[in-house]
Motif scaffolding. Structure first.
Motif, PDB file in Angstrom:
ATOM      1  N   UNK A  81       0.846  -1.186   0.000  1.00  0.00           N
ATOM      2  CA  UNK A  81       0.000   0.000   0.000  1.00  0.00           C
ATOM      3  C   UNK A  81       0.883   1.237   0.000  1.00  0.00           C
ATOM      4  N   UNK A  82       0.551   2.198  -0.861  1.00  0.00           N
ATOM      5  CA  UNK A  82       1.283   3.467  -0.929  1.00  0.00           C
ATOM      6  C   UNK A  82       0.311   4.597  -0.597  1.00  0.00           C
ATOM      7  N   UNK A  83       0.671   5.397   0.378  1.00  0.00           N
ATOM      8  CA  UNK A  83      -0.116   6.567   0.755  1.00  0.00           C
ATOM      9  C   UNK A  83       0.558   7.799   0.152  1.00  0.00           C
ATOM     10  N   UNK A  84      -0.087   8.387  -0.863  1.00  0.00           N
ATOM     11  CA  UNK A  84       0.472   9.533  -1.575  1.00  0.00           C
ATOM     12  C   UNK A  84      -0.481  10.705  -1.411  1.00  0.00           C
ATOM     13  N   UNK A  85      -0.038  11.747  -0.723  1.00  0.00           N
ATOM     14  CA  UNK A  85      -0.847  12.951  -0.521  1.00  0.00           C
ATOM     15  C   UNK A  85      -2.263  12.614  -0.067  1.00  0.00           C
ATOM     16  N   UNK A  86      -2.389  11.857   0.993  1.00  0.00           N
ATOM     17  CA  UNK A  86      -3.668  11.463   1.598  1.00  0.00           C
ATOM     18  C   UNK A  86      -4.546  10.587   0.709  1.00  0.00           C
ATOM     19  N   UNK A  87      -3.971   9.985  -0.313  1.00  0.00           N
ATOM     20  CA  UNK A  87      -4.699   9.027  -1.136  1.00  0.00           C
ATOM     21  C   UNK A  87      -4.032   7.671  -1.002  1.00  0.00           C
ATOM     22  N   UNK A  88      -4.868   6.640  -0.953  1.00  0.00           N
ATOM     23  CA  UNK A  88      -4.379   5.283  -0.748  1.00  0.00           C
ATOM     24  C   UNK A  88      -4.377   4.532  -2.080  1.00  0.00           C
ATOM     25  N   UNK A  89      -3.228   3.948  -2.413  1.00  0.00           N
ATOM     26  CA  UNK A  89      -3.070   3.167  -3.630  1.00  0.00           C
ATOM     27  C   UNK A  89      -2.514   1.789  -3.266  1.00  0.00           C
ATOM     28  N   UNK A  90      -2.871   0.793  -4.055  1.00  0.00           N
ATOM     29  CA  UNK A  90      -2.344  -0.557  -3.883  1.00  0.00           C
ATOM     30  C   UNK A  90      -1.521  -0.908  -5.115  1.00  0.00           C
ATOM     31  N   UNK A  91      -0.352  -1.511  -4.897  1.00  0.00           N
ATOM     32  CA  UNK A  91       0.489  -1.930  -6.020  1.00  0.00           C
ATOM     33  C   UNK A  91      -0.232  -3.044  -6.765  1.00  0.00           C
ATOM     34  N   UNK A  92      -0.592  -2.776  -8.026  1.00  0.00           N
ATOM     35  CA  UNK A  92      -1.355  -3.711  -8.830  1.00  0.00           C
ATOM     36  C   UNK A  92      -0.445  -4.623  -9.650  1.00  0.00           C
ATOM     37  N   UNK A 102      18.181   1.284 -13.714  1.00  0.00           N
ATOM     38  CA  UNK A 102      18.242   1.257 -12.250  1.00  0.00           C
ATOM     39  C   UNK A 102      16.923   1.641 -11.607  1.00  0.00           C
ATOM     40  N   UNK A 103      15.803   1.299 -12.218  1.00  0.00           N
ATOM     41  CA  UNK A 103      14.524   1.681 -11.622  1.00  0.00           C
ATOM     42  C   UNK A 103      13.481   0.589 -11.811  1.00  0.00           C
ATOM     43  N   UNK A 104      12.388   0.744 -11.054  1.00  0.00           N
ATOM     44  CA  UNK A 104      11.226  -0.142 -11.137  1.00  0.00           C
ATOM     45  C   UNK A 104      10.022   0.723 -11.481  1.00  0.00           C
ATOM     46  N   UNK A 105       9.062   0.148 -12.219  1.00  0.00           N
ATOM     47  CA  UNK A 105       7.837   0.864 -12.560  1.00  0.00           C
ATOM     48  C   UNK A 105       6.653   0.022 -12.091  1.00  0.00           C
ATOM     49  N   UNK A 106       5.725   0.666 -11.396  1.00  0.00           N
ATOM     50  CA  UNK A 106       4.562  -0.027 -10.837  1.00  0.00           C
ATOM     51  C   UNK A 106       3.287   0.672 -11.267  1.00  0.00           C
ATOM     52  N   UNK A 107       2.220  -0.098 -11.422  1.00  0.00           N
ATOM     53  CA  UNK A 107       0.889   0.456 -11.605  1.00  0.00           C
ATOM     54  C   UNK A 107       0.234   0.470 -10.234  1.00  0.00           C
ATOM     55  N   UNK A 108      -0.230   1.652  -9.826  1.00  0.00           N
ATOM     56  CA  UNK A 108      -0.889   1.814  -8.529  1.00  0.00           C
ATOM     57  C   UNK A 108      -2.392   1.952  -8.748  1.00  0.00           C
ATOM     58  N   UNK A 109      -3.168   1.126  -8.068  1.00  0.00           N
ATOM     59  CA  UNK A 109      -4.620   1.170  -8.147  1.00  0.00           C
ATOM     60  C   UNK A 109      -5.144   2.014  -7.000  1.00  0.00           C
ATOM     61  N   UNK A 110      -5.929   3.031  -7.341  1.00  0.00           N
ATOM     62  CA  UNK A 110      -6.516   3.902  -6.329  1.00  0.00           C
ATOM     63  C   UNK A 110      -7.466   3.115  -5.448  1.00  0.00           C
ATOM     64  N   UNK A 111      -7.308   3.245  -4.133  1.00  0.00           N
ATOM     65  CA  UNK A 111      -8.158   2.508  -3.200  1.00  0.00           C
ATOM     66  C   UNK A 111      -9.188   3.422  -2.555  1.00  0.00           C
ATOM     67  N   UNK A 112      -8.740   4.488  -1.894  1.00  0.00           N
ATOM     68  CA  UNK A 112      -9.679   5.364  -1.207  1.00  0.00           C
ATOM     69  C   UNK A 112      -8.942   6.557  -0.633  1.00  0.00           C
ATOM     70  N   UNK A 113      -9.714   7.495  -0.121  1.00  0.00           N
ATOM     71  CA  UNK A 113      -9.142   8.607   0.607  1.00  0.00           C
ATOM     72  C   UNK A 113      -8.636   8.125   1.961  1.00  0.00           C
ATOM     73  N   UNK A 114      -7.624   8.757   2.457  1.00  0.00           N
ATOM     74  CA  UNK A 114      -7.127   8.449   3.800  1.00  0.00           C
ATOM     75  C   UNK A 114      -8.083   9.028   4.818  1.00  0.00           C
ATOM     76  N   UNK A 115      -8.244   8.340   5.919  1.00  0.00           N
ATOM     77  CA  UNK A 115      -9.135   8.826   6.979  1.00  0.00           C
ATOM     78  C   UNK A 115      -8.343   9.647   7.981  1.00  0.00           C
TER      79      UNK A 115
END
Length: 115
Positions: A81-92, A102-115
């Motif tokens: 789970x990645x919390x970016x600017x009060x938004x929750x994303x899951x590594x898809x 020297x890098x990795x690329x991920x697709x992040x699926x939006x989950x919900x607003x942070x509480x």
């Protein structure tokens, strides 16, 4: 666009990575699945960018305009789970470029607003 470590460092934002803990089947409650609580978290940095419109279109509804791509210099796992600017994303999913760059690329699926 050629992605370099310098480019990643120039456009990185701070975010929190939360490692999910494992859930279990509660045998005293009919075997009902009990999800694990959020595990330990750590601060991280990476480029968080919107998805290209053709990628959203080609996904057949799996991806939306709320989803993002993450480009970073460290490895994550599917389900983190990645919390970016009060938004929750899951590594898809992961696109591993580490063999060529020297890098990795991920697709992040939006989950919900942070509480």
């Amino acid at each position: 666009m050629i992605i370099t470590e310098e480019l990643i460092n120039s456009y990185s934002v701070s975010f929190k990575v939360i490692l999910p803990s494992t859930g279990y089947h509660d045998q005293h409650n009919g075997g009902r699945w009990v999800p694990g609580l959020d595990g330990p978290s750590q601060q991280a940095e990476g480029m968080v960018i919107p998805l290209k419109s053709n990628l959203i279109y080609d996904s057949g509804g799996k991806l939306t305009t709320e989803d993002r791509q993450l480009v970073c210099l460290f490895k994550l796992k599917k389900g983190d789970i990645c919390m970016v600017k009060d938004k929750k994303y899951t590594v898809l999913e992961e696109t591993d470029w580490s063999e060529y760059a020297d890098y990795y690329r991920y697709t992040l699926k939006y989950s919900s607003q942070s509480k």
